[in-house]
Design a protein around this motif. Structure first.
Motif, PDB file in Angstrom:
ATOM      1  N   ASN A  63       1.007  -1.239   0.115  1.00 33.12           N
ATOM      2  CA  ASN A  63      -0.169   0.001  -0.049  1.00 33.12           C
ATOM      3  C   ASN A  63       0.949   1.240  -0.134  1.00 33.12           C
ATOM      4  O   ASN A  63       1.987   1.139   0.260  1.00 33.12           O
ATOM      5  CB  ASN A  63      -0.834   0.085   1.171  1.00 33.12           C
ATOM      6  N   ASP A  64       0.427   2.259  -0.483  1.00 31.46           N
ATOM      7  CA  ASP A  64       1.131   3.641  -0.476  1.00 31.46           C
ATOM      8  C   ASP A  64       1.226   4.150   0.940  1.00 31.46           C
ATOM      9  O   ASP A  64       0.101   4.031   1.741  1.00 31.46           O
ATOM     10  CB  ASP A  64       0.412   4.637  -1.306  1.00 31.46           C
ATOM     11  N   ALA A  65       2.575   4.580   1.282  1.00 33.61           N
ATOM     12  CA  ALA A  65       2.458   5.363   2.598  1.00 33.61           C
ATOM     13  C   ALA A  65       1.882   6.416   2.755  1.00 33.61           C
ATOM     14  O   ALA A  65       1.863   7.444   1.727  1.00 33.61           O
ATOM     15  CB  ALA A  65       3.860   5.698   2.725  1.00 33.61           C
ATOM     16  N   GLU A  66       1.333   6.790   3.902  1.00 34.48           N
ATOM     17  CA  GLU A  66       0.416   7.766   4.157  1.00 34.48           C
ATOM     18  C   GLU A  66       1.409   9.088   4.623  1.00 34.48           C
ATOM     19  O   GLU A  66       2.646   8.831   5.040  1.00 34.48           O
ATOM     20  CB  GLU A  66      -0.422   7.539   5.267  1.00 34.48           C
ATOM     21  N   GLU A  67       1.007  10.208   4.806  1.00 35.76           N
ATOM     22  CA  GLU A  67       1.945  11.475   4.955  1.00 35.76           C
ATOM     23  C   GLU A  67       2.547  11.181   6.311  1.00 35.76           C
ATOM     24  O   GLU A  67       3.593  11.555   6.679  1.00 35.76           O
ATOM     25  CB  GLU A  67       1.015  12.747   4.958  1.00 35.76           C
ATOM     26  N   GLU A  68       1.437  10.698   7.383  1.00 33.21           N
ATOM     27  CA  GLU A  68       2.128  10.368   8.887  1.00 33.21           C
ATOM     28  C   GLU A  68       3.487   9.558   8.931  1.00 33.21           C
ATOM     29  O   GLU A  68       4.357  10.019   9.378  1.00 33.21           O
ATOM     30  CB  GLU A  68       1.003  10.008   9.621  1.00 33.21           C
ATOM     31  N   GLU A  69       3.270   8.286   8.010  1.00 30.81           N
ATOM     32  CA  GLU A  69       4.445   7.543   8.099  1.00 30.81           C
ATOM     33  C   GLU A  69       5.444   8.248   7.446  1.00 30.81           C
ATOM     34  O   GLU A  69       6.798   8.111   7.945  1.00 30.81           O
ATOM     35  CB  GLU A  69       4.007   6.351   7.362  1.00 30.81           C
ATOM     36  N   GLU A  70       5.515   8.749   6.274  1.00 25.68           N
ATOM     37  CA  GLU A  70       6.329   9.656   5.720  1.00 25.68           C
ATOM     38  C   GLU A  70       7.009  10.714   6.600  1.00 25.68           C
ATOM     39  O   GLU A  70       8.408  10.800   6.544  1.00 25.68           O
ATOM     40  CB  GLU A  70       6.094  10.213   4.380  1.00 25.68           C
ATOM     41  N   ASP A  71       6.373  11.372   7.478  1.00 27.12           N
ATOM     42  CA  ASP A  71       7.018  12.404   8.244  1.00 27.12           C
ATOM     43  C   ASP A  71       7.727  11.527   9.350  1.00 27.12           C
ATOM     44  O   ASP A  71       8.727  12.232   9.586  1.00 27.12           O
ATOM     45  CB  ASP A  71       6.027  13.077   8.888  1.00 27.12           C
ATOM     46  N   LEU A  72       7.226  10.347   9.875  1.00 25.89           N
ATOM     47  CA  LEU A  72       8.021   9.660  10.976  1.00 25.89           C
ATOM     48  C   LEU A  72       9.374   9.025  10.234  1.00 25.89           C
ATOM     49  O   LEU A  72      10.389   9.047  10.836  1.00 25.89           O
ATOM     50  CB  LEU A  72       7.217   8.789  11.434  1.00 25.89           C
ATOM     51  N   LEU A  73       9.354   8.747   8.920  1.00 27.22           N
ATOM     52  CA  LEU A  73      10.604   8.045   8.346  1.00 27.22           C
ATOM     53  C   LEU A  73      11.637   9.014   8.165  1.00 27.22           C
ATOM     54  O   LEU A  73      12.767   8.591   8.372  1.00 27.22           O
ATOM     55  CB  LEU A  73      10.032   7.383   6.960  1.00 27.22           C
TER      56      LEU A  73
END
Length: 112
Positions: A63-73
């Protein structure tokens, strides 16, 4: 069922492993269900980066990463273009290969 190949990790999976899990399962859940005790300090709520993995094959099937996950990464140790939080990466029908980074930002391990 998709196959998850886990590359060798000195602590969690010294020999590497190959496991299966149903589509719709997160990579983190699949690892834990198969006795690969990856860190997950926030109990898989997308609030930390301790379950960070690098998807070496099959990245596009997740699945595509959501913005919250991308920020944490952005705070994850050893970030790469195919990095995901394993608690947020949901399996489809394709096989994946993952690498658990050598380190995480967690300074004290939880007893999960």
């Amino acid at each position: 069922m998709p196959v998850i190949r886990i590359l060798p990790h000195h602590e969690y999976c010294p020999e590497g492993a190959e496991i299966t899990a149903p589509a719709g399962t997160s990579i983190c859940e699949a690892l834990l269900d198969n006795n690969i005790k990856i860190e997950h300090a926030c109990d898989m709520s997308c609030a930390c980066t301790t379950c960070h993995v690098i998807v070496r094959q099959g990245y596009e099937s997740l699945n595509d990463a959501e913005e919250e996950e991308e920020d944490l990464l952005d705070r994850a140790w050893g970030l790469e273009p195919q990095s995901r939080l394993s608690c947020q990466a949901i399996l489809a029908q394709s096989d994946v290969t993952v690498e658990i980074p050598k380190y995480s930002i967690n300074h004290a391990k939880e007893n999960h």
